[in-house]
Design a protein around this motif. Structure first.
Motif, PDB file in Angstrom:
ATOM      1  N   ARG A   1      21.992 -70.933   8.821  1.00  0.00           N
ATOM      2  CA  ARG A   1      22.323 -72.152   9.565  1.00  0.00           C
ATOM      3  C   ARG A   1      23.805 -72.204   9.923  1.00  0.00           C
ATOM      4  O   ARG A   1      24.175 -72.606  11.029  1.00  0.00           O
ATOM      5  CB  ARG A   1      21.896 -73.385   8.762  1.00  0.00           C
TER       6      ARG A   1
ATOM      7  N   ARG B   1      24.402 -69.732  12.736  1.00  0.00           N
ATOM      8  CA  ARG B   1      23.855 -70.249  13.991  1.00  0.00           C
ATOM      9  C   ARG B   1      24.856 -71.177  14.657  1.00  0.00           C
ATOM     10  O   ARG B   1      25.104 -71.104  15.851  1.00  0.00           O
ATOM     11  CB  ARG B   1      22.543 -70.984  13.780  1.00  0.00           C
TER      12      ARG B   1
ATOM     13  N   ALA C   1      15.328 -69.940   8.379  1.00  0.00           N
ATOM     14  CA  ALA C   1      16.233 -71.052   8.085  1.00  0.00           C
ATOM     15  C   ALA C   1      15.475 -72.280   7.562  1.00  0.00           C
ATOM     16  O   ALA C   1      16.081 -73.200   7.021  1.00  0.00           O
ATOM     17  CB  ALA C   1      17.026 -71.424   9.325  1.00  0.00           C
TER      18      ALA C   1
END
Length: 118
Positions: free
Chosen positions: A50, A53, A77
Protein backbone atom coordinates in the motif's frame (compact mmCIF):
# COMPACT_ATOMS: atom_id res chain seq x y z
CA UNK A 1 -15.13 -66.07 -46.83
CA UNK A 2 -14.85 -62.76 -45.07
CA UNK A 3 -16.58 -62.14 -41.81
CA UNK A 4 -18.84 -59.10 -42.26
CA UNK A 5 -18.71 -58.20 -38.59
CA UNK A 6 -14.98 -57.56 -38.77
CA UNK A 7 -13.75 -55.01 -37.65
CA UNK A 8 -16.18 -54.52 -34.84
CA UNK A 9 -18.11 -51.29 -34.38
CA UNK A 10 -16.07 -50.39 -31.31
CA UNK A 11 -13.31 -48.88 -33.43
CA UNK A 12 -15.53 -46.65 -35.55
CA UNK A 13 -16.12 -43.80 -33.07
CA UNK A 14 -19.81 -44.51 -32.67
CA UNK A 15 -19.57 -45.98 -29.17
CA UNK A 16 -19.08 -43.91 -26.04
CA UNK A 17 -15.50 -43.68 -24.86
CA UNK A 18 -14.65 -46.36 -22.32
CA UNK A 19 -11.28 -45.70 -20.70
CA UNK A 20 -9.23 -48.72 -19.80
CA UNK A 21 -8.30 -47.26 -16.42
CA UNK A 22 -10.41 -44.89 -14.33
CA UNK A 23 -8.95 -41.38 -14.39
CA UNK A 24 -7.61 -40.28 -11.04
CA UNK A 25 -7.51 -36.55 -10.31
CA UNK A 26 -4.09 -35.00 -9.79
CA UNK A 27 -3.33 -34.44 -6.12
CA UNK A 28 -3.39 -30.81 -5.03
CA UNK A 29 0.03 -29.23 -4.78
CA UNK A 30 0.86 -27.48 -1.56
CA UNK A 31 2.87 -24.31 -1.30
CA UNK A 32 6.40 -24.67 -0.13
CA UNK A 33 6.78 -24.07 3.59
CA UNK A 34 9.95 -22.08 2.91
CA UNK A 35 7.94 -19.37 1.13
CA UNK A 36 5.18 -19.06 3.71
CA UNK A 37 5.17 -15.90 5.81
CA UNK A 38 4.11 -15.52 9.41
CA UNK A 39 1.01 -13.44 10.15
CA UNK A 40 3.17 -10.48 11.21
CA UNK A 41 5.39 -10.68 8.13
CA UNK A 42 2.34 -10.93 5.85
CA UNK A 43 0.91 -7.80 7.48
CA UNK A 44 4.17 -5.94 6.86
CA UNK A 45 4.16 -6.97 3.19
CA UNK A 46 0.57 -5.77 2.77
CA UNK A 47 1.43 -2.41 4.36
CA UNK A 48 4.52 -2.11 2.13
CA UNK A 49 2.40 -2.77 -0.99
CA UNK A 50 0.00 0.00 0.00
CA UNK A 51 2.86 2.41 0.76
CA UNK A 52 4.57 1.67 -2.55
CA UNK A 53 1.29 2.10 -4.41
CA UNK A 54 1.03 5.61 -3.00
CA UNK A 55 4.68 6.33 -3.79
CA UNK A 56 4.46 5.10 -7.40
CA UNK A 57 1.00 6.58 -7.95
CA UNK A 58 -1.01 3.45 -8.77
CA UNK A 59 -1.06 -0.31 -8.71
CA UNK A 60 -0.42 -0.24 -12.44
CA UNK A 61 2.84 1.72 -12.02
CA UNK A 62 3.91 -0.65 -9.23
CA UNK A 63 2.97 -3.54 -11.50
CA UNK A 64 5.30 -2.29 -14.22
CA UNK A 65 8.12 -1.95 -11.70
CA UNK A 66 7.70 -5.43 -10.20
CA UNK A 67 6.45 -7.45 -13.17
CA UNK A 68 3.47 -8.67 -11.15
CA UNK A 69 -0.06 -8.09 -12.54
CA UNK A 70 -1.87 -5.14 -10.96
CA UNK A 71 -4.82 -7.35 -10.01
CA UNK A 72 -2.48 -9.63 -8.04
CA UNK A 73 -1.03 -6.65 -6.20
CA UNK A 74 -4.53 -5.35 -5.36
CA UNK A 75 -5.48 -8.78 -4.05
CA UNK A 76 -2.26 -9.06 -2.02
CA UNK A 77 -2.90 -5.65 -0.41
CA UNK A 78 -6.26 -6.93 0.87
CA UNK A 79 -6.18 -7.62 4.64
CA UNK A 80 -7.68 -11.11 4.10
CA UNK A 81 -4.90 -12.23 1.73
CA UNK A 82 -1.78 -14.19 2.54
CA UNK A 83 1.14 -12.92 0.43
CA UNK A 84 4.00 -15.29 -0.35
CA UNK A 85 7.71 -14.95 0.08
CA UNK A 86 8.18 -14.58 -3.67
CA UNK A 87 5.91 -11.55 -3.68
CA UNK A 88 7.85 -10.10 -0.75
CA UNK A 89 11.13 -10.52 -2.63
CA UNK A 90 9.79 -8.72 -5.70
CA UNK A 91 8.26 -5.90 -3.64
CA UNK A 92 11.55 -5.44 -1.77
CA UNK A 93 13.37 -5.27 -5.09
CA UNK A 94 10.99 -2.59 -6.37
CA UNK A 95 11.43 -0.61 -3.15
CA UNK A 96 15.20 -0.96 -3.33
CA UNK A 97 15.53 -2.41 0.17
CA UNK A 98 16.56 -5.73 1.65
CA UNK A 99 13.84 -8.34 2.16
CA UNK A 100 14.61 -8.38 5.90
CA UNK A 101 13.77 -4.66 6.12
CA UNK A 102 10.47 -5.24 4.35
CA UNK A 103 9.51 -8.23 6.50
CA UNK A 104 10.58 -6.42 9.66
CA UNK A 105 8.12 -3.59 9.02
CA UNK A 106 10.76 -0.87 8.88
CA UNK A 107 10.15 0.15 5.26
CA UNK A 108 10.09 3.92 4.86
CA UNK A 109 8.85 5.20 1.54
CA UNK A 110 9.40 8.82 0.63
CA UNK A 111 8.12 10.45 -2.50
CA UNK A 112 10.76 12.19 -4.60
CA UNK A 113 10.83 15.97 -4.37
CA UNK A 114 10.85 17.49 -7.83
CA UNK A 115 13.35 20.28 -8.40
CA UNK A 116 15.63 19.39 -5.52
CA UNK A 117 19.13 18.00 -5.97
CA UNK A 118 19.69 14.57 -4.53
Amino acid sequence: MHDLSWPGSYGQENDPHCPAEPETPEPKRRRSGALMLSAEEARHVRVAIRKLRRAFGSFRALSLKTGIPASTLRRAANPKSSPTGTLAIRIASAAGVAVEVLLGGKLVVTTPVIGRAA
